[in-house]
Enzyme design. Structure first.
Site, PDB file in Angstrom:
ATOM      1  N   THR A  17       0.831  -1.198   0.000  1.00 31.87           N
ATOM      2  CA  THR A  17       0.000   0.000   0.000  1.00 31.87           C
ATOM      3  C   THR A  17       0.867   1.250   0.000  1.00 31.87           C
ATOM      4  OG1 THR A  17      -1.827   1.068   1.185  1.00 31.87           O
ATOM      5  CG2 THR A  17      -0.108   0.078   2.524  1.00 31.87           C
ATOM      6  N   THR A  29      -4.789   5.752   3.603  1.00 35.26           N
ATOM      7  CA  THR A  29      -4.139   4.581   3.021  1.00 35.26           C
ATOM      8  C   THR A  29      -5.178   3.691   2.349  1.00 35.26           C
ATOM      9  OG1 THR A  29      -2.592   2.767   3.512  1.00 35.26           O
ATOM     10  CG2 THR A  29      -4.190   3.272   5.216  1.00 35.26           C
ATOM     11  N   ASN A  30      -4.821   2.476   1.956  1.00 34.70           N
ATOM     12  CA  ASN A  30      -5.773   1.556   1.327  1.00 34.70           C
ATOM     13  C   ASN A  30      -5.564   0.139   1.855  1.00 34.70           C
ATOM     14  OD1 ASN A  30      -4.005  -0.032  -0.586  1.00 34.70           O
ATOM     15  ND2 ASN A  30      -3.530   2.045  -1.284  1.00 34.70           N
ATOM     16  N   ARG A  31      -6.374  -0.797   1.395  1.00 30.38           N
ATOM     17  CA  ARG A  31      -6.446  -2.125   1.998  1.00 30.38           C
ATOM     18  C   ARG A  31      -5.384  -3.106   1.501  1.00 30.38           C
ATOM     19  NH1 ARG A  31     -12.019  -2.601   4.009  1.00 30.38           N
ATOM     20  NH2 ARG A  31     -11.661  -4.803   4.336  1.00 30.38           N
ATOM     21  N   ALA A  32      -4.521  -2.713   0.585  1.00 29.66           N
ATOM     22  CA  ALA A  32      -3.542  -3.671   0.048  1.00 29.66           C
ATOM     23  C   ALA A  32      -2.579  -4.123   1.143  1.00 29.66           C
ATOM     24  CB  ALA A  32      -2.762  -3.028  -1.101  1.00 29.66           C
TER      25      ALA A  32
END
Ligand code: C5P
Length: 224
Positions: A17, A29-32
């Site tokens: 991410t 942020t994001n879920r990666a």
């Protein structure tokens, strides 16, 4: 052990991410999780490749045997790290979930709350793989990932063309057993030769299939 069919190949892989700071306390942020990119890096090392990994923050252990590692937080940092290594790479695999936007301003002090809504202005981050697509040399192979929630194949095909890549690995992140935080994935290879759907597979196996496909695309390059 195993076949060393990537000996002499230099792979540049992004994973995980991005994190963009709003102020000293708050992050966007994001879920990666980095699982897919790390699986590709690990498989490539096992097959003899020289791997440079550019990684966002993750809980995962770094694969052993990497040629180089760049740890970054933001999309701009990832962009800089990729540009530093891109021209020295034979293959670029963009598995990271790059932040499309960053806050226009990172506040020096913690933002104070008020009774009204908070408006934050975001500005675009550079598209890393599209920049690689513009700068690419004829021998380089470029592979992107498209995590979608709808119109998966059409979207992936559009990105393949716009970003001047050789392959997009498309997946519908709403499907059970695909996408973020799980050890399996259900992907379709979208290339200039057409689409190829794979069954649900462990990410380690998806990684090896991607590397097989990469070799096939490279060979096609040299006979044409
Ligand atoms: O357009 P989209 O973000 O869905 O494209 C995904 C692909 O593009 C991934 O390979 C991702 O790593 C890459 N990407 C990038 N830079 C961005 C956004 C996406 O390299 N700013």
């Amino acid at each position: 052990s195993g076949k060393k069919d990537l000996l002499g190949l230099r792979l540049l892989i992004t994973a995980g991410t991005n994190v963009e700071a709003l102020d000293p306390v708050r992050l966007v942020t994001n879920r990666a999780t980095g699982r897919m990119g790390y699986a590709v890096a690990e498989a490539a090392v096992a097959r003899g490749a020289e791997v440079t990994l550019v990684t966002g923050p993750t809980q995962l252990d770094l694969p052993t045997g990497l040629a180089a590692v760049e740890r970054i937080n933001t999309g701009l940092e990832m962009y800089e790290a990729v540009m530093k290594h891109f021209s020295e790479s034979d293959v670029y695999i963009g598995a990271a979930a790059v932040s499309d936007y960053r806050p226009k301003e990172t506040h020096k002090q913690k933002l104070k709350k008020s009774d009204g809504p908070l408006l934050v202005e975001f500005v675009r981050n550079p598209d890393i793989i599209a920049t690689c697509g513009e700068k690419r040399a004829p021998h380089q192979v470029l592979i992107g990932f498209a995590a979608e929630t709808e119109n998966v194949l059409e979207n992936a095909r559009g990105k393949l063309i716009r970003k001047k890549c050789d392959l997009f690995v498309a997946n519908d992140v709403t499907q059970q057993g695909a996408g973020f935080g799980v050890d399996t994935n259900i992907v379709t290879f979208v290339s200039h030769e057409g689409d190829e759907s794979l069954p649900m597979l462990p990410k380690s196996e998806v990684a090896n299939r991607i590397l097989d496909k990469m070799l096939q695309l490279r060979e096609g390059r040299f006979v044409k």
